[in-house]
Design a protein around this motif. Structure first.
Motif, mmCIF file in Angstrom:
data_model
loop_
_atom_site.group_PDB
_atom_site.id
_atom_site.type_symbol
_atom_site.label_atom_id
_atom_site.label_comp_id
_atom_site.label_asym_id
_atom_site.label_seq_id
_atom_site.Cartn_x
_atom_site.Cartn_y
_atom_site.Cartn_z
ATOM 1 N N LEU A 9 37.870 34.408 47.292
ATOM 2 C CA LEU A 9 37.872 35.827 46.959
ATOM 3 C C LEU A 9 38.976 36.617 47.643
ATOM 4 C CD1 LEU A 9 34.013 36.378 47.086
ATOM 5 C CD2 LEU A 9 35.433 36.056 45.060
ATOM 6 N N TYR A 200 42.567 42.728 42.584
ATOM 7 C CA TYR A 200 43.436 42.187 43.633
ATOM 8 C C TYR A 200 44.836 42.733 43.434
ATOM 9 C CZ TYR A 200 45.544 38.669 46.731
ATOM 10 O OH TYR A 200 46.214 38.027 47.737
ATOM 11 N N GLY A 213 38.574 32.748 42.644
ATOM 12 C CA GLY A 213 37.210 33.245 42.570
ATOM 13 C C GLY A 213 37.134 34.631 41.951
ATOM 14 N N LEU A 214 38.045 35.506 42.349
ATOM 15 C CA LEU A 214 38.082 36.852 41.778
ATOM 16 C C LEU A 214 38.491 36.817 40.313
ATOM 17 C CD1 LEU A 214 39.613 39.347 44.371
ATOM 18 C CD2 LEU A 214 37.264 39.196 43.554
#
Length: 283
Positions: A9, A200, A213-214
């Protein structure tokens, strides 16, 4: 918020270590009162965490502290929460509007598509992300349609009432049906709060990058992934063409939040500096 899987993440650290994410709000002082962009998790969420659901609490692992609620932080600034005249949620997901009930006097501005989706909750996806208890107090909803003017090439942009055309709703659908960004005119240019249009900072680079993951999570929860990706491309073009005039931030990137907070603190501590020197220092 401290979900497990820091490397997945945050892009660094241990695979099972707690990640560091945020869900911040933006408070705007206008001539007519205060405007709050998103409310984060509120006092009721802190005192009744079970209402957030086992899935959210188990996966996201929010650090529920009364001192971090918007209403508490507004008081800490020496301001009166009753002066919050308008709330502009980027969308109605549970981590963005939990604090609405702490400001019952405020009008809540939201796109009609978002409001309809949240109130009807027709799909399992919508049932998991929208929590009716968070608006059981009966907010003063103000519906907005997709119409308006152009703003740096973005379509259907409209002003929030009582903002002197300095706080704008910018359509950025995809993460949810009626997701929006909020543009704010500041002394040093425009600030565009993009909400969850991206998660992000690297997603706005010329060669976009995002921890896996994000990236997976955004795909998983998007109501319209095609629109989400298209709007990310629009934001990259906006940054490329007007990056000197517009600063962008998202809701959940803690690095972006730290940079924004540092710049704001610098401006507050050096308000006596010459404007051109201040702008060079912040940049």
């Amino acid at each position: 918020m401290c979900p497990l899987g820091r490397r997945l993440l945050n892009g660094e650290g241990g695979w099972t270590a707690p990640a560091h994410l945020c869900c911040h709000c933006l408070l705007i002082e206008s001539r007519h009162g205060l405007i709050l962009v998103d409310t984060g998790l509120g006092t009721r969420d802190v005192t009744h965490p079970k209402s957030l659901g086992r899935l959210f609490n188990g996966l996201v692992r929010p650090r529920l502290q009364m001192s971090e609620t918007a209403v508490h932080q507004i008081r800490e600034l020496g301001l009166d929460p009753r002066e919050v005249r308008h709330i502009v949620p980027t969308h109605l997901d549970l981590d963005h509007v939990g604090g609405m009930a702490d400001f019952p006097q405020a009008q809540v501005h939201v796109y009609g598509m978002e409001l309809d989706a949240a109130l009807s909750r027709t799909s399992l996806h919508e049932k998991s992300r929208y929590i009716p208890q968070q608006w059981a107090h009966g907010p003063q909803w103000v519906r907005h349609d997709l119409n308006g003017e152009k703003w740096f090439g973005m379509d259907s942009v409209q002003a929030v009432p009582d903002s002197d055309d300095e706080v704008l709703l910018v359509p950025l659908a995809g993460h949810t049906q009626g997701h929006c960004g909020v543009a704010v005119r500041t002394d040093s240019g425009w600030l565009l709060h993009c909400g969850d249009a991206y998660f992000y900072r690297g997603e706005l680079d010329d060669e976009p990058n995002c921890p896996i993951g994000l990236r997976f999570f955004q795909w998983l929860v998007a109501m319209d992934n095609g629109k989400r990706l298209a709007n990310q491309r629009r934001l990259r073009r906006l940054k490329d063409r007007f990056g000197d005039d517009i600063t962008m931030t998202s809701s959940h990137d803690p690095v972006e939040l730290a940079l924004m907070s540092s710049a704001a603190n610098y401006r507050a501590q050096h308000a006596w500096d010459e404007p051109d020197l201040l702008e060079r220092s912040v940049a």
